[in-house]
Design a protein around this motif. Structure first.
Motif, PDB file in Angstrom:
ATOM      1  N   LYS A   1      23.113  52.911  27.928  1.00  0.00           N
ATOM      2  CA  LYS A   1      21.831  53.578  28.110  1.00  0.00           C
ATOM      3  C   LYS A   1      22.100  54.923  28.491  1.00  0.00           C
ATOM      4  CE  LYS A   1      16.912  53.420  29.258  1.00  0.00           C
ATOM      5  NZ  LYS A   1      16.370  52.774  30.068  1.00  0.00           N
ATOM      6  N   ASP A   2      22.465  55.069  29.831  1.00  0.00           N
ATOM      7  CA  ASP A   2      22.764  56.470  30.437  1.00  0.00           C
ATOM      8  C   ASP A   2      23.561  57.235  29.583  1.00  0.00           C
ATOM      9  OD1 ASP A   2      21.821  55.843  32.873  1.00  0.00           O
ATOM     10  OD2 ASP A   2      23.707  54.988  33.744  1.00  0.00           O
TER      11      ASP A   2
ATOM     12  N   SER B   1      24.200  57.308  26.401  1.00  0.00           N
ATOM     13  CA  SER B   1      23.668  57.592  25.131  1.00  0.00           C
ATOM     14  C   SER B   1      22.514  58.831  25.378  1.00  0.00           C
ATOM     15  CB  SER B   1      23.094  56.322  24.369  1.00  0.00           C
ATOM     16  OG  SER B   1      21.923  56.465  24.203  1.00  0.00           O
ATOM     17  N   TYR B   2      21.914  58.476  26.526  1.00  0.00           N
ATOM     18  CA  TYR B   2      20.895  59.638  26.850  1.00  0.00           C
ATOM     19  C   TYR B   2      21.831  60.997  27.190  1.00  0.00           C
ATOM     20  CZ  TYR B   2      17.127  61.985  29.208  1.00  0.00           C
ATOM     21  OH  TYR B   2      16.019  62.819  29.499  1.00  0.00           O
ATOM     22  N   ILE B   3      22.654  61.007  28.077  1.00  0.00           N
ATOM     23  CA  ILE B   3      23.470  62.073  28.298  1.00  0.00           C
ATOM     24  C   ILE B   3      23.921  62.612  27.093  1.00  0.00           C
ATOM     25  CG2 ILE B   3      25.632  63.004  29.475  1.00  0.00           C
ATOM     26  CD1 ILE B   3      25.183  60.402  31.588  1.00  0.00           C
TER      27      ILE B   3
ATOM     28  N   SER C   1      23.135  62.648  24.216  1.00  0.00           N
ATOM     29  CA  SER C   1      21.782  63.248  23.399  1.00  0.00           C
ATOM     30  C   SER C   1      21.453  64.846  23.820  1.00  0.00           C
ATOM     31  CB  SER C   1      20.522  62.676  23.397  1.00  0.00           C
ATOM     32  OG  SER C   1      19.938  62.765  24.795  1.00  0.00           O
ATOM     33  N   HIS C   2      22.071  65.169  25.008  1.00  0.00           N
ATOM     34  CA  HIS C   2      21.911  66.709  25.348  1.00  0.00           C
ATOM     35  C   HIS C   2      23.059  67.515  25.121  1.00  0.00           C
ATOM     36  CE1 HIS C   2      19.157  64.400  27.757  1.00  0.00           C
ATOM     37  NE2 HIS C   2      18.393  65.642  28.159  1.00  0.00           N
TER      38      HIS C   2
ATOM     39  N   ASN D   1      19.930  72.003  29.725  1.00  0.00           N
ATOM     40  CA  ASN D   1      20.167  70.676  29.542  1.00  0.00           C
ATOM     41  C   ASN D   1      20.875  70.171  30.611  1.00  0.00           C
ATOM     42  OD1 ASN D   1      18.739  69.958  27.314  1.00  0.00           O
ATOM     43  ND2 ASN D   1      20.395  70.280  26.028  1.00  0.00           N
TER      44      ASN D   1
ATOM     45  N   LEU E   1      19.560  67.371  33.089  1.00  0.00           N
ATOM     46  CA  LEU E   1      20.195  66.051  33.491  1.00  0.00           C
ATOM     47  C   LEU E   1      20.464  66.008  34.980  1.00  0.00           C
ATOM     48  CD1 LEU E   1      23.138  65.894  30.346  1.00  0.00           C
ATOM     49  CD2 LEU E   1      21.294  64.341  30.818  1.00  0.00           C
TER      50      LEU E   1
ATOM     51  N   GLU F   1      17.232  64.809  36.219  1.00  0.00           N
ATOM     52  CA  GLU F   1      16.735  63.530  35.738  1.00  0.00           C
ATOM     53  C   GLU F   1      17.515  62.219  36.238  1.00  0.00           C
ATOM     54  OE1 GLU F   1      14.481  64.740  31.679  1.00  0.00           O
ATOM     55  OE2 GLU F   1      16.247  63.802  31.726  1.00  0.00           O
TER      56      GLU F   1
END
Lengths: 187, 187
Positions: free
Chosen positions: A18-19, A21-23, A25-26, A110, A114, A117
């Protein structure tokens, strides 16, 4: 190319799916041909770049139009005009491709987002910054204290693959010697 | 000296009284006399140092026993042998006092602890690392492309107070020129 980026980040911090895929996406993707410019002097520098595939150089052009190579970047390295990127000013360096190159691009906004967050991404970039400082200091020490021949030997030892990928005149520009001087080292 | 440290950190991140008192509890104080060494080649480098008062230099000694000045540090600057500190290896630099000096010392363990416990301290040290990288790259670019006379003029412009605090031979060692060459610039 995302698998390699994940490996690269996980050398310093562990990531969940999850980490990551979130990273990811930036980031945005970019492909450049050999000889194409990534950054030109005077550009606004909105991104830092992680090299998925290929080879680039960052150069400074002095008043006499002489080119000095500040940095190479190949697979798994980061490159940008850091002064322009961090201080949000115009580029003082050119960055161009010595080979066809694939990059993942991270904007300043971004990167800050990152880091804010995800505490572990702030840790990742702090560690990368510390390592970058050490590498640059080593280069400066070598520049101040070693002969160009010693610097040639050190470069050969540190990056043997570089010598198969770039021309002799590029190596000469990195070492700050003439093409003729370099040819003496090769013997 | 703690008031100045708080101001220094608050240039980048806001702190509550509680934050700062917790942060400060991870530092120790150190006082050195003029000419005393803070770090000597071969030492284990357990700390990074914030200068509360005084002036130091970090030097590299080459094979011919010639001293090259890598960095000065005065009030509000950080200094250590970064390569040794970050990689937990032995010092390759000497750091000594050009004036009587007061320092706040932060161990590697405590710096990592603060960064882990307080996200904003990780942010602070990331920003400091990025700024340090830019400053070092500027110095290297200047070293590669400017004449020693231009570098003298830039140093004078950037740090006018330094010239009142150190000898001409120290300035010469920083610029990498002889004392005789330097005396020509002064005219």
């Amino acid at each position: 190319m995302s698998k390699e980026l994940r490996q690269h980040i996980e050398e310093i911090i562990p990531l969940t799916d999850k980490d990551f895929s979130y990273i990811l996406s930036h980031f945005t993707e970019k492909k450049l041909k050999k000889h194409q410019y990534l950054i030109q002097i005077g550009d606004k520098v909105a991104h830092t770049y992680w090299v998925s595939n290929g080879l680039l150089k960052a150069t400074y052009t002095d008043e006499k139009e002489k080119e000095h190579i500040i940095q190479f970047a190949m697979e798994n390295w980061w490159i940008t005009d850091y002064q322009a990127y961090f201080t949000q000013t115009k580029a003082i360096l050119n960055v161009d491709c010595l080979e066809a190159t694939e990059l993942l691009c991270l904007s300043y906004e971004n990167r800050e987002k990152l880091c804010k967050e995800l505490h572990k991404m702030e840790h990742f970039f702090r560690r990368k910054a510390n390592n970058g400082f050490i590498a640059l200091q080593k280069r400066m020490l070598s520049f101040m204290t070693n002969s160009s021949e010693t610097r040639y030997d050190l470069l050969l030892k540190q990056y043997p693959t570089l010598f198969q990928r770039v021309s002799k005149s590029i190596i000469a520009a990195y070492l700050g010697v003439s093409r003729e001087t370099l040819s003496r080292f090769n013997k």
